[in-house]
Design a protein around this motif. Structure first.
Motif, PDB file in Angstrom:
ATOM      1  N   UNK A   1     -22.747  10.458 -10.194  1.00 36.13           N
ATOM      2  CA  UNK A   1     -23.327  11.611  -9.499  1.00 36.13           C
ATOM      3  C   UNK A   1     -24.764  11.737  -8.764  1.00 36.13           C
ATOM      4  N   UNK A   2     -25.280  10.373  -8.899  1.00 39.86           N
ATOM      5  CA  UNK A   2     -26.656  10.732  -8.303  1.00 39.86           C
ATOM      6  C   UNK A   2     -26.319  10.455  -6.783  1.00 39.86           C
ATOM      7  N   UNK A   3     -25.327   9.884  -6.445  1.00 39.06           N
ATOM      8  CA  UNK A   3     -25.147   9.649  -4.772  1.00 39.06           C
ATOM      9  C   UNK A   3     -24.469  10.992  -4.264  1.00 39.06           C
ATOM     10  N   UNK A   4     -23.866  11.689  -5.035  1.00 45.52           N
ATOM     11  CA  UNK A   4     -22.443  12.561  -4.588  1.00 45.52           C
ATOM     12  C   UNK A   4     -23.007  14.072  -4.705  1.00 45.52           C
ATOM     13  N   UNK A   5     -24.150  14.602  -5.999  1.00 43.55           N
ATOM     14  CA  UNK A   5     -24.191  15.768  -6.123  1.00 43.55           C
ATOM     15  C   UNK A   5     -25.538  16.349  -5.557  1.00 43.55           C
ATOM     16  N   UNK A   6     -25.523  17.510  -5.090  1.00 46.06           N
ATOM     17  CA  UNK A   6     -26.953  18.075  -4.771  1.00 46.06           C
ATOM     18  C   UNK A   6     -27.565  18.726  -5.875  1.00 46.06           C
ATOM     19  N   UNK A   7     -27.013  18.891  -6.996  1.00 50.17           N
ATOM     20  CA  UNK A   7     -27.871  19.500  -8.162  1.00 50.17           C
ATOM     21  C   UNK A   7     -26.984  19.257  -9.386  1.00 50.17           C
ATOM     22  N   UNK A   8     -27.636  19.325 -10.570  1.00 53.71           N
ATOM     23  CA  UNK A   8     -26.930  19.191 -11.682  1.00 53.71           C
ATOM     24  C   UNK A   8     -27.570  19.802 -12.889  1.00 53.71           C
ATOM     25  N   UNK A   9     -27.102  19.948 -14.035  1.00 52.48           N
ATOM     26  CA  UNK A   9     -27.622  20.507 -15.302  1.00 52.48           C
ATOM     27  C   UNK A   9     -26.909  20.103 -16.554  1.00 52.48           C
ATOM     28  N   UNK A  10     -27.296  19.887 -17.818  1.00 52.58           N
ATOM     29  CA  UNK A  10     -26.158  19.553 -18.771  1.00 52.58           C
ATOM     30  C   UNK A  10     -26.234  20.871 -19.579  1.00 52.58           C
ATOM     31  N   UNK A  11     -25.050  21.102 -20.147  1.00 53.76           N
ATOM     32  CA  UNK A  11     -24.755  22.479 -20.418  1.00 53.76           C
ATOM     33  C   UNK A  11     -25.003  22.462 -21.791  1.00 53.76           C
ATOM     34  N   UNK A  12     -26.273  22.955 -22.367  1.00 53.88           N
ATOM     35  CA  UNK A  12     -26.888  22.827 -23.784  1.00 53.88           C
ATOM     36  C   UNK A  12     -26.709  24.342 -24.314  1.00 53.88           C
ATOM     37  N   UNK A  13     -26.957  25.271 -23.279  1.00 55.38           N
ATOM     38  CA  UNK A  13     -27.151  26.726 -23.773  1.00 55.38           C
ATOM     39  C   UNK A  13     -26.124  27.747 -23.464  1.00 55.38           C
ATOM     40  N   UNK A  14     -25.063  26.830 -22.551  1.00 53.43           N
ATOM     41  CA  UNK A  14     -23.716  27.430 -22.159  1.00 53.43           C
ATOM     42  C   UNK A  14     -23.749  27.769 -20.754  1.00 53.43           C
ATOM     43  N   UNK A  15     -22.429  27.637 -20.368  1.00 44.96           N
ATOM     44  CA  UNK A  15     -22.380  27.303 -18.601  1.00 44.96           C
ATOM     45  C   UNK A  15     -22.918  28.426 -17.828  1.00 44.96           C
ATOM     46  N   UNK A  16     -23.068  30.060 -18.296  1.00 46.36           N
ATOM     47  CA  UNK A  16     -23.658  30.784 -17.498  1.00 46.36           C
ATOM     48  C   UNK A  16     -25.336  30.531 -17.414  1.00 46.36           C
ATOM     49  N   UNK A  17     -25.668  30.377 -18.693  1.00 47.88           N
ATOM     50  CA  UNK A  17     -27.305  30.086 -18.647  1.00 47.88           C
ATOM     51  C   UNK A  17     -27.703  28.937 -17.995  1.00 47.88           C
ATOM     52  N   UNK A  18     -27.033  28.133 -18.054  1.00 45.32           N
ATOM     53  CA  UNK A  18     -27.240  26.518 -17.366  1.00 45.32           C
ATOM     54  C   UNK A  18     -26.947  26.708 -15.947  1.00 45.32           C
TER      55      UNK A  18
END
Lengths: 323, 323
Positions: A206-223
């Motif tokens: 994704x480092x060549x493809x995405x504009x932002x990222x996060x891992x879902x540790x606290x739930x999709x809405x929170x993250x």
């Protein structure tokens, strides 16, 4: 054997547990470890603590606990698109139980070997069971995925399935059950809670493809909330697109979507793709990722309800102090 | 205010607490921090945990606790001859007490400013009070001080005075007192326990002069024991040379020497100097350091008793599990 010699043994035991890397000039056993960084990369670091009774059941299988303690940190490296290199372990134990420690270490080491990450230092202390792991990885600073890069018109994706870990936790707490789930389904859900898969190779792609990222540790809405907040944008989610495992597909759809939106511990990636990369993502990552919505300029996170009106999704995510 | 917003506030609060460095490309608030290492140096890292009721009294002044939590890590960097750069903080708290956190942070920040070290990441969790700090510093790998370099004929030195922190701890535990000590002496000893001075500039000077070094966290005998073990040598100590503060000089000599040999938490440096550097150390570091003995080829640590016989010194040091 004195308690001190036993204590020294732990150091000795951990010393050769994980892969030995050439960029570790000095590992466990001195005042500091000495680590050599590659010239064209920066070091990505993240520290996470797991506390017995808060983040895991005190009687959890120690091998799974060892695995998960490292997986949580590796997931942060994945969310930056970084390659794992080293980690440190600060473990506080009520007492020295050799068998427990051996199992814990085996779980830790199995994942460390898989990702060529070396344990380079640590501290072992007496007290309530608590595990802090700091991971270190390498990333090209021009390609590191941050939370702040989402823009209007970008699409929102997630990896894997969502909600499994949350469902498993609620089941284990006796707060939820569903007669449609087989023992095999429950075993699957438990595995997802206890042995999450850090999405490292996906993060690197994704480092060549995405504009932002996060891992879902606290739930999709929170993250996803962190991404829209840091990026100064909003998000619209298509609830019917939320990817559910075959186990969660059996249960009431609203409950399953609730788990997918609000429960943490899945350690999947949520990432944002700009228009010029949609087709490449859909082609290269087919089957691994799902498009669940788009970035908008309404601040907040919304979904289209059955009357085609935009409704706000209010999620609280996992709160370390409200648990 | 919800618990979650309070929790976010902590992140926000810590974000600008410490010096902002140019080599921090991304600090607190993303999945990882991104850190740029200098080309000609390696990164020295060390992680330490302090547990309430084990390493400190739960009701200790939080400002001193914040100071000491960082000082312990800085002392490890000093023992390698490294220059501080970044640290991470994993703190587990029973509850959110704003005043406590503010004081803790102030103590932490005052020392961070003094040594230009930036807080780049962390984790805040609920649970029994526990503090893990990982420090990161830079060092020329050819000049890093290790435990393994001591050779036959080298001399043993220590910085500052020894035993003060141990005496203060015994006094606070009501396990020891001495009528000769004034209130001012006791205040001095308490300060030495709660606010140890990491010997960073000394450590950096030693990187050209010493063959080995360690910081005294577990007691001189235990820590010098690590040097002789790692170096495959022995040591002979002149008990009358052990440097004592004016407070400890007032009390029974044997008791004072016992504190100096066996009690931890002084965070002075013990270092080893090869013959060609004796005169430079004695000249350049006069008043800061004391020669206390020499490296021998008898395995173990010995002293000359009153009949001029070599007697073994058997010390146990600070044992994290026997405390």
């Amino acid at each position: 054997m004195s308690a001190l010699s036993e204590f020294s043994l732990i150091h000795h035991y951990f010393e050769t547990l994980t892969p030995q890397r050439e960029d570790v000039l000095l590992g466990i056993g001195d005042d500091c470890a000495l680590l050599k960084c590659p010239h064209d990369h920066v070091v990505a670091v993240s520290i996470d603590t797991l506390v017995a009774g808060v983040h895991f059941f005190a009687d959890v299988d120690p091998q799974s606990l060892g695995y998960k303690s490292l997986a949580v940190g590796l997931s942060d490296l994945a969310a930056m698109g970084a390659t794992p290199a080293w980690f440190t372990l600060a473990i506080t134990l009520p007492e020295l139980e050799t068998n427990w420690l051996k199992s814990f270490s085996q779980g830790l080491a199995s994942l460390a070997k898989e990702h060529n990450i070396q344990l380079v230092g640590g501290d072992t202390t007496r007290g309530p069971l608590t595990i802090s792991i700091q991971v270190h990885g390498f990333v090209d600073p021009k390609k590191a995925l941050q939370r702040s890069g989402a823009q209007l018109g970008d699409m929102i994706y997630v990896s894997g399935c969502l909600g499994d870990a949350g469902a498993a936790l609620q089941y284990q707490l006796n707060q939820w059950d569903d007669a449609k789930l087989t023992d095999q389904d429950k075993q699957y859900l438990k595995q997802r809670l206890e042995r999450p898969t850090p999405r490292l190779s996906l993060g690197q792609s994704l480092s060549e493809l995405a504009s932002a990222a996060i891992d879902i540790s606290d739930g999709l809405l929170a993250d996803l909330g962190h991404i829209v907040e840091k990026s100064g944008v909003g998000a619209r989610i298509d609830l019917d697109k939320l990817p559910l495992s075959s186990a969660l597909s059996k249960i009431d759809r609203k409950i399953a979507q609730g788990f997918a939106l609000e429960s943490g511990d899945d350690y999947e990636l949520c990432f944002i793709v700009p228009p010029q990369n949609f087709s490449q993502v859909e082609k290269d990552l087919k089957g691994q990722v799902t498009r669940i919505g788009m970035i908008t300029d309404d601040k907040g996170i919304y979904y289209l309800d059955k009357d085609d009106n935009l409704s706000p999704l209010i999620g609280i995510g996992y709160d370390h102090f409200a648990y």
